[in-house]
Design an enzyme around this catalytic site. Structure first.
Site, PDB file in Angstrom:
ATOM      1  N   ARG A   1    -100.003  95.007 -37.971  1.00  0.00           N
ATOM      2  CA  ARG A   1    -100.274  96.242 -38.726  1.00  0.00           C
ATOM      3  C   ARG A   1     -99.558  97.384 -38.037  1.00  0.00           C
ATOM      4  NH1 ARG A   1    -104.156  94.548 -42.303  1.00  0.00           N
ATOM      5  NH2 ARG A   1    -103.944  96.501 -43.418  1.00  0.00           N
TER       6      ARG A   1
ATOM      7  N   LYS B   1     -97.010  93.397 -44.409  1.00  0.00           N
ATOM      8  CA  LYS B   1     -97.196  92.808 -45.751  1.00  0.00           C
ATOM      9  C   LYS B   1     -96.232  91.622 -45.888  1.00  0.00           C
ATOM     10  CE  LYS B   1     -99.047  97.075 -47.719  1.00  0.00           C
ATOM     11  NZ  LYS B   1     -98.683  98.283 -46.955  1.00  0.00           N
TER      12      LYS B   1
ATOM     13  N   ASP C   1     -90.051 103.705 -50.322  1.00  0.00           N
ATOM     14  CA  ASP C   1     -91.213 103.135 -49.633  1.00  0.00           C
ATOM     15  C   ASP C   1     -91.246 101.649 -49.993  1.00  0.00           C
ATOM     16  OD1 ASP C   1     -93.650 102.261 -48.743  1.00  0.00           O
ATOM     17  OD2 ASP C   1     -94.724 104.096 -49.297  1.00  0.00           O
TER      18      ASP C   1
ATOM     19  N   THR D   1     -94.420  99.586 -44.097  1.00  0.00           N
ATOM     20  CA  THR D   1     -95.351  98.982 -43.164  1.00  0.00           C
ATOM     21  C   THR D   1     -94.716  97.673 -42.700  1.00  0.00           C
ATOM     22  OG1 THR D   1     -96.486  97.974 -45.045  1.00  0.00           O
ATOM     23  CG2 THR D   1     -97.481  99.968 -44.109  1.00  0.00           C
TER      24      THR D   1
ATOM     25  N   GLU E   1     -95.500 108.094 -24.333  1.00  0.00           N
ATOM     26  CA  GLU E   1     -95.058 109.163 -25.234  1.00  0.00           C
ATOM     27  C   GLU E   1     -93.578 109.471 -25.023  1.00  0.00           C
ATOM     28  OE1 GLU E   1     -98.244 111.571 -24.134  1.00  0.00           O
ATOM     29  OE2 GLU E   1     -99.265 111.422 -26.056  1.00  0.00           O
TER      30      GLU E   1
ATOM     31  N   TYR F   1     -99.251 103.940 -21.635  1.00  0.00           N
ATOM     32  CA  TYR F   1     -98.883 105.144 -22.402  1.00  0.00           C
ATOM     33  C   TYR F   1     -97.376 105.354 -22.326  1.00  0.00           C
ATOM     34  CZ  TYR F   1    -102.694 107.738 -24.483  1.00  0.00           C
ATOM     35  OH  TYR F   1    -103.666 108.163 -25.336  1.00  0.00           O
TER      36      TYR F   1
END
Ligand code: DSN
Length: 425
Positions: A239, A233, A204, A230, A60, A58
């Site tokens: 991903r 692609k 985008d 993203t 954060e 973790y």
């Protein structure tokens, strides 16, 4: 004959049922011609990074400012990814934590708009994305989504319409980019309009990030306030997603991603993004990006020669949108038949589509995956021929013809191993 050891030995032992499904998917990806323009094959190195112990942690917060201890390595991993993103795209700030494209775009709304504010984006059936203010998305229900499209005569963005809408609606945010846009995005034109009306311009570039990184599409950096993408692609990473900007917007973006929208970053994904960005910085990636575009242009030419109607008449990038109206085969029927022929595409609306999105008039294809397998322009007439035969077979319900194509496709694919798959050796 010696039996091959299983590709994932621990998984094979612990959960053979699941291991078998993954094995089947590997074979499917190896044997088929994958033409979905938002998909790709990541390298073995990217795949390995996603399957590491980094997922146990973790973190954060951001490097040097975390809410959990034990970040000695994670901070360095995230910093590597951030610095590589800045170098590859030539930006002042990068946030590599968004879980995927939609959360990344939501973070942009959180950073620059308030519920009820107006945003301007390309409509989904014209080639935009759900998160650019389309009605069924949270972005179209919590915000006032105003949508632009393309011209009926050219299939290209109508900048008179964009300017008129921007002047009339005074949006807080303007989105450019989309999911079914076969032509170069004119970031300069969007930037001029956004500046005139005082909107934040978000480019985008999810579909074209790899082309931008490889110099095969103009960069939005001089014109856009925020760049959203993203990473899986054309960029050929895991991903995930990134938000990039000028330094002035860094604080707002970081705060919106965490704690505004997300909790702990997916560190294994961050590591794989770092690996993909290192690959994207290599000279060979420039060759890849240009080859993707050359293949798409060659495929478009070969399809036009076979009488297919293409939205906008062709392509400048990785993507070709075929309007099957004149072939009298609905997009969904064609896509399902091509799937049985070993050619994987998605059915898609075309601009001004009289049919419904779940049963539209078109199919959307692209060349990122086949280029990753080393297919060149000389193969595109063959790909177009298979699509032509597949669509004709779909119209006639000729399953034998589809099965014959599937065998031919598998033969070609066997000669071009896919990166990252066990069959690649
Ligand atoms: N689902 C992506 C695509 O296929 O284009 C967009 O989010």
């Amino acid at each position: 004959m010696t039996a091959h050891p299983p590709a994932h030995p621990a998984l094979h032992t612990a959960d053979p049922e699941l291991a078998a499904l993954i094995g089947a998917e590997e074979r499917l990806q190896a044997d088929t011609l994958r033409l979905i323009p938002s998909e790709n094959y990541v390298s073995a190195a990217v795949l390995e990074a996603t399957g590491t112990v980094l997922q146990n942690k973790y973190s954060e917060g951001y490097a040097g400012r975390r809410y959990y201890e034990g970040q000695q390595n994670i901070d360095l991993v995230e910093t590597l990814a951030v610095e590589r993103a800045k170098a590859v795209f030539g930006v002042e700030h990068a946030n590599v934590q968004p879980y995927s494209g939609s959360p990344a775009n939501l973070a942009v709304y959180l950073a620059f708009a308030a519920p009820g504010d107006t945003v301007l984006g390309m409509s989904l059936p014209m080639g935009g994305h759900l998160t650019h203010g389309w009605g069924v998305s949270a972005t179209g229900t919590w915000f006032n989504g105003v949508q632009y499209g393309v011209r009926a005569d050219t299939g290209r963005i109508d900048f008179d319409e964009v300017r008129d809408l921007a002047r009339k609606e005074r949006p807080k945010i303007i989105f450019c980019g989309g999911t079914a846009v076969p032509r170069t995005i004119d970031f300069a034109a969007f930037g001029e309009i956004a500046r005139e009306v005082g909107a934040v311009l978000v480019a985008d570039i999810a579909h074209i990030a790899g082309l931008v990184a490889g110099g095969a599409h103009p960069s939005p950096v001089p014109h856009a306030d925020v760049i959203a993408t993203t990473t899986h692609k054309t960029l050929r990473g895991p991903r995930g997603a990134m938000l990039m900007s000028r330094a002035t917007h860094a604080k707002a973006i970081d705060k919106a991603v965490f704690p505004g929208l997300q909790g702990g970053p997916h560190n294994h994904t961050t590591a794989a993004i770092a690996v993909a960005l290192r690959e994207a910085a290599a000279p060979s990636f420039r060759d890849y990006a240009h080859a993707v575009v050359a293949n798409a242009k060659a495929l478009a030419e070969a399809l036009l020669a076979r009488g297919f109607d293409l939205v906008s008449g062709g392509t400048d990038n990785h993507l070709v949108l075929i309007d099957l109206t004149s072939k009298e085969v609905p997009g969904k029927v064609a896509a399902k038949a091509l799937d049985r022929a070993g050619i994987v595409v998605n059915y898609n609306t075309v601009p001004f589509d009289p049919r419904k999105p779940f049963d539209p008039s078109g199919i959307r294809i692209g060349t990122p995956s086949l280029t990753s397998r080393g297919l060149g322009t000389e193969r595109m007439p063959q790909v177009a021929e298979w699509i032509d035969r597949g669509v004709s077979a779909a119209a006639k319900g000729d399953e034998e013809a589809l099965a014959a194509i599937r065998t031919e496709v598998a033969d070609l694919m066997a000669a071009h191993p896919a990166p990252g798959l066990a069959s690649a050796g």
